[in-house]
Design an enzyme around this catalytic site. Structure first.
Site, PDB file in Angstrom:
ATOM      1  N   GLU A 202      45.540  47.895  63.382  1.00  0.00           N
ATOM      2  CA  GLU A 202      43.874  47.484  63.237  1.00  0.00           C
ATOM      3  C   GLU A 202      43.246  47.816  63.908  1.00  0.00           C
ATOM      4  O   GLU A 202      42.715  48.852  64.364  1.00  0.00           O
ATOM      5  CB  GLU A 202      45.130  46.692  63.952  1.00  0.00           C
ATOM      6  CG  GLU A 202      46.407  45.661  63.614  1.00  0.00           C
ATOM      7  CD  GLU A 202      47.052  44.986  64.765  1.00  0.00           C
ATOM      8  OE1 GLU A 202      46.129  44.202  65.720  1.00  0.00           O
ATOM      9  OE2 GLU A 202      48.157  44.785  65.324  1.00  0.00           O
TER      10      GLU A 202
ATOM     11  N   GLU B 293      40.743  35.360  63.798  1.00  0.00           N
ATOM     12  CA  GLU B 293      41.379  35.911  64.614  1.00  0.00           C
ATOM     13  C   GLU B 293      41.208  34.428  65.860  1.00  0.00           C
ATOM     14  O   GLU B 293      39.970  34.757  66.684  1.00  0.00           O
ATOM     15  CB  GLU B 293      43.371  35.975  64.880  1.00  0.00           C
ATOM     16  CG  GLU B 293      43.834  35.491  66.286  1.00  0.00           C
ATOM     17  CD  GLU B 293      45.280  36.799  66.423  1.00  0.00           C
ATOM     18  OE1 GLU B 293      46.019  37.154  66.906  1.00  0.00           O
ATOM     19  OE2 GLU B 293      44.734  38.215  65.679  1.00  0.00           O
TER      20      GLU B 293
END
Length: 414
Positions: free
Chosen positions: A221, A331
């Protein structure tokens, strides 16, 4: 429909594993107030994380950047990397079929650069302070993610998907590919407003394989985030993360545990990014590329056209071969998910468009021939579209792109 379901299963299991931080008031604890045992645990962690520097730079934003010799970085505390030979540069870069994909319109700098640069053969590491550790849920969980439970997502992803997204809201795009070897995209930089210290907001990519249900989810990520409980401020910061066991025991943010091998002496992972886009004003994008270097098997990270370092193949299981899913998007995490006014992206909905809504453009995947190509199919997911939403599109200049984000709590968001 089956392909979309499969894609969303991979997406859901990859996204939802963030630990709950202790309340902000806990950060007021001092070493003098700690028990002797707790003080010893904190100091032991700091000794492991903060390697002896060859130079130190005080950043205007309050960070202390230690320039640590490349051979002394935290990565080599990993038992699988004890005799690791550093790969100082990738064997080659992915090929581009479209020169537009290589264009970055505005240069990105980090705040600490104002006061100096690290010398050759060192890497910049943001020093971990006592107060950073005390904001974590526990000393042992500092810098780590943790699975949480959520209401059933069967309506989205099928009966075998675990309930793992408690407190998390997403606005993302996902591409499914049985054999994927990386991704590149340009991430619009913003500084979303965070409603409370424990909340965070981010924009990132995920490269994943394995599954949460099998406790063998592998992820790579990278992106930017605003996370006061992690960093002690509301700056927009570059971050990375990895795990090989669904966030149970392995992996961490940035260089907070052994794993990622950094080779670049100019980019501080976890450091503040500048300048930032303004609503209706100048827009700034950050190119991020992650790809598998076939000769070594390592997964390399490039930020803003600069090779930063790599995740060694040996720290993974499934990702020793290839990825099966790639995701891009935003997010928000909050203990008050659904009731928080923490912004995602610019804090504005996708339909406002360029300069007002946050975007991710030129979304590409790396195929088996090490070529950047358009994703074969993109599926969208937003759990609460009245709070945060996502829209996709294609164009000659931007390739495949998304607009995403939102204000969080509003009259239409419960």
């Amino acid at each position: 429909m089956a392909a979309m379901r499969t894609c969303l299963v991979a997406l859901v299991v990859a996204l939802g594993f963030l630990f709950l931080e202790r309340p902000a008031t806990a950060a007021a604890e001092t070493t003098a107030e700690m028990s002797a045992e707790r003080r010893q645990e904190v100091q032991s962690l700091l000794r492991r994380l903060n390697k002896t520097p060859l130079a130190t730079i005080q950043s205007p934003d309050g960070d202390i950047i230690d320039c640590v010799h490349v051979s002394k970085q935290p990565a080599f505390d990993h038992p699988l990397l004890k005799n690791h030979t550093i790969q100082m540069r990738p064997s080659y870069h992915p090929r581009s079929l479209n020169q537009n994909y290589n264009i970055t319109t505005n240069p990105i700098t980090q705040t600490w650069h104002q006061n100096g640069k690290c010398p050759e053969n060192t890497i910049p590491i943001r020093r971990t302070m006592v107060e950073d550790v005390l904001r974590a849920s526990s000393i042992s969980r500092y810098g780590k993610k943790r699975p949480r439970s959520i209401p059933n997502l069967n309506s989205i992803s099928g009966p075998d998907t675990p309930n793992v997204l408690n407190g998390h809201k997403h606005a993302v795009a996902a591409a499914q590919d049985n054999k994927c070897y990386g991704t590149k995209a340009s991430f619009n930089l913003w500084q979303p407003t965070i409603a409370r210290t424990n909340d965070f907001s981010l924009s990132q990519l995920w490269v994943t394989a394995g599954s949460y249900s099998g406790n063998d989810l592998n992820t790579i990520e990278a992106g930017w985030q605003v996370y006061p409980a992690m960093y002690g401020d509301s700056n927009t910061r570059l971050f990375i993360y990895w795990t090989r066991d669904a966030y149970e025991h392995t992996g961490c943010y940035n260089l907070g545990c052994p794993g990622f091998v950094q080779t670049n002496n100019q980019i501080a992972i976890g450091g503040s990014l500048s300048p930032i886009s303004t609503y209706g004003g100048t827009q700034y994008d950050l190119d991020i590329l992650v790809w598998k270097d076939a000769p070594s098997g390592n997964w390399w990270l490039q930020v803003g056209g600069n090779d930063v370092g790599y995740w060694p193949s040996s720290i993974f299981s499934y990702l020793q071969d290839s990825a099966s899913s790639v995701e891009w998007g935003g997010e928000v995490f909050s203990p008050d998910a659904g009731q928080t006014s923490t912004q995602m992206g610019s804090g504005h909905f996708p339909n406002e468009g360029f300069g007002k809504a946050s975007h991710i453009k030129n979304m590409l995947v790396v195929d088996s021939s090490n070529t950047l190509r358009l994703p074969s199919g993109v599926n969208l997911l937003a759990e609460q579209s009245n709070c945060y939403n996502v829209q996709s599109g294609t164009s000659v200049d931007w390739g495949t792109y998304i607009y995403f984000g939102g204000p969080g709590k509003n009259p239409n968001c419960p």
